[in-house]
Design a protein around this motif. Structure first.
Motif, PDB file in Angstrom:
ATOM      1  N   HIS A 153      36.671  58.049  45.224  1.00 48.15           N
ATOM      2  CA  HIS A 153      37.176  57.840  43.867  1.00 48.15           C
ATOM      3  C   HIS A 153      36.582  58.911  42.957  1.00 48.15           C
ATOM      4  O   HIS A 153      35.375  58.932  42.704  1.00 48.15           O
ATOM      5  CB  HIS A 153      36.786  56.451  43.371  1.00 48.15           C
ATOM      6  CG  HIS A 153      37.548  56.020  42.152  1.00 48.15           C
ATOM      7  ND1 HIS A 153      38.831  55.545  42.204  1.00 48.15           N
ATOM      8  CD2 HIS A 153      37.204  56.021  40.836  1.00 48.15           C
ATOM      9  CE1 HIS A 153      39.250  55.249  40.987  1.00 48.15           C
ATOM     10  NE2 HIS A 153      38.294  55.542  40.141  1.00 48.15           N
ATOM     11  N   ASP A 162      41.190  60.851  40.236  1.00 51.50           N
ATOM     12  CA  ASP A 162      41.779  59.516  40.185  1.00 51.50           C
ATOM     13  C   ASP A 162      41.785  58.954  38.771  1.00 51.50           C
ATOM     14  O   ASP A 162      42.683  58.209  38.393  1.00 51.50           O
ATOM     15  CB  ASP A 162      41.008  58.561  41.100  1.00 51.50           C
ATOM     16  CG  ASP A 162      41.128  58.955  42.565  1.00 51.50           C
ATOM     17  OD1 ASP A 162      42.243  58.908  43.093  1.00 51.50           O
ATOM     18  OD2 ASP A 162      40.097  59.332  43.163  1.00 51.50           O
ATOM     19  N   GLU A 163      40.749  59.291  38.016  1.00 48.56           N
ATOM     20  CA  GLU A 163      40.642  58.783  36.649  1.00 48.56           C
ATOM     21  C   GLU A 163      40.016  59.826  35.731  1.00 48.56           C
ATOM     22  O   GLU A 163      39.094  60.535  36.131  1.00 48.56           O
ATOM     23  CB  GLU A 163      39.755  57.534  36.591  1.00 48.56           C
ATOM     24  CG  GLU A 163      40.366  56.275  37.129  1.00 48.56           C
ATOM     25  CD  GLU A 163      39.527  55.057  36.781  1.00 48.56           C
ATOM     26  OE1 GLU A 163      39.714  54.483  35.703  1.00 48.56           O
ATOM     27  OE2 GLU A 163      38.671  54.695  37.608  1.00 48.56           O
TER      28      GLU A 163
END
Length: 262
Positions: free
Chosen positions: A80, A125-126
């Motif tokens: 992530h 991802d973010e």
């Protein structure tokens, strides 16, 4: 849980992992970390990691190749990945709780004007922001997120300490006191010295509500909308609001009786 941080300045982040509660969590094996120097993946003799932007404009941008190679070295495509940026979604306690359930987080610390958009499209991802302001150091911002997340990992801090913190149930934390009982003429509230746990609980709840209404009324609105507040809390809000508006009412002027000589 493991934190992997990609940065041009690993020493900035290293100090955080080597001190205080974090250092103890690392020693116990609860937390692991890896600091990756992006400059080690530059291909020229000067270890260049930035260049001007296509289309013109002020400032430099981090090159895609060194950063992409650094991400590949930690197998970021399996993990992530978070890019810390002012244009990301705001960091919240709820988001921190979500991230604390991950096995590993990879952070990209931006510098200059940011990073090449293709890195974001391929790896990230973010995108997360720690506030509506701009910093020169992605390392400091990444450390803020890491600090918010790691303390929620099981075994780092006792559950009792986390249960009544700010934002845990939509409210801010109540005021707290320690020794001495009196300091510069200011005394600890009597209720906290009474030993009456029920009265202390009520006092703390009321103070939490008062502080949240004063500093972050939006949180009270959200808590009400989500049904997080008890009937007791709702009743206290009504009392607090009534007292507030009562204090704001203009005082009536005293009428002075006229005498015969007036």
């Amino acid at each position: 849980m493991k934190f992997t941080v990609l940065t041009l300045f690993p020493d900035i982040v290293k100090a955080f992992f080597e001190n205080s509660i974090m250092a103890k969590a690392v020693e116990k094996g609860i937390i692991a970390y890896d600091l990756v120097n992006i400059r080690d993946f530059a291909t020229d003799k000067h270890h260049t990691c930035d260049d001007g932007t296509y289309g013109g404009g002020a400032g430099q941008l981090m090159l895609a190749e060194p950063l992409g190679n650094a991400l590949d070295s930690v197998k970021a495509y399996k993990k992530h990945v978070i890019f810390v940026t002012p244009s990301g979604k705001p960091l919240t306690q709820k988001k921190a709780q979500e991230l604390s359930c991950k096995d590993e987080l990879v952070f990209i610390c931006g510098r200059y004007e940011g990073i090449d958009q293709r890195i974001i499209d391929l790896y990230v991802d973010e995108e997360i922001s720690i506030g509506d302001y701009v910093m020169s150091s992605g390392e400091v911002a990444a450390t803020v997120i890491i600090d918010t997340v790691y303390r929620l990992v099981d075994g780092v801090i006792s559950h009792e300490s986390l249960d009544e913190e700010s934002y845990c149930d939509g409210l801010l934390e109540y005021p707290q006191y320690t020794r001495p009982v009196e300091y510069k003429g200011m005394k600890v509230p009597d209720v906290l010295l009474s030993g009456n746990h029920e009265e202390i609980r009520k006092w703390r709840l009321k103070k939490r509500l008062m502080k949240t209404l004063a500093n972050r009324p939006d949180l009270v609105y959200e808590a009400r909308k989500n049904g997080q507040l008890s009937e007791e809390a709702e009743k206290m809000i009504e009392e607090i609001t009534a007292q507030f508006f009562a204090k704001r009412q203009p005082k009536k002027k005293r009428r002075i009786k006229k005498t015969e000589n007036d």
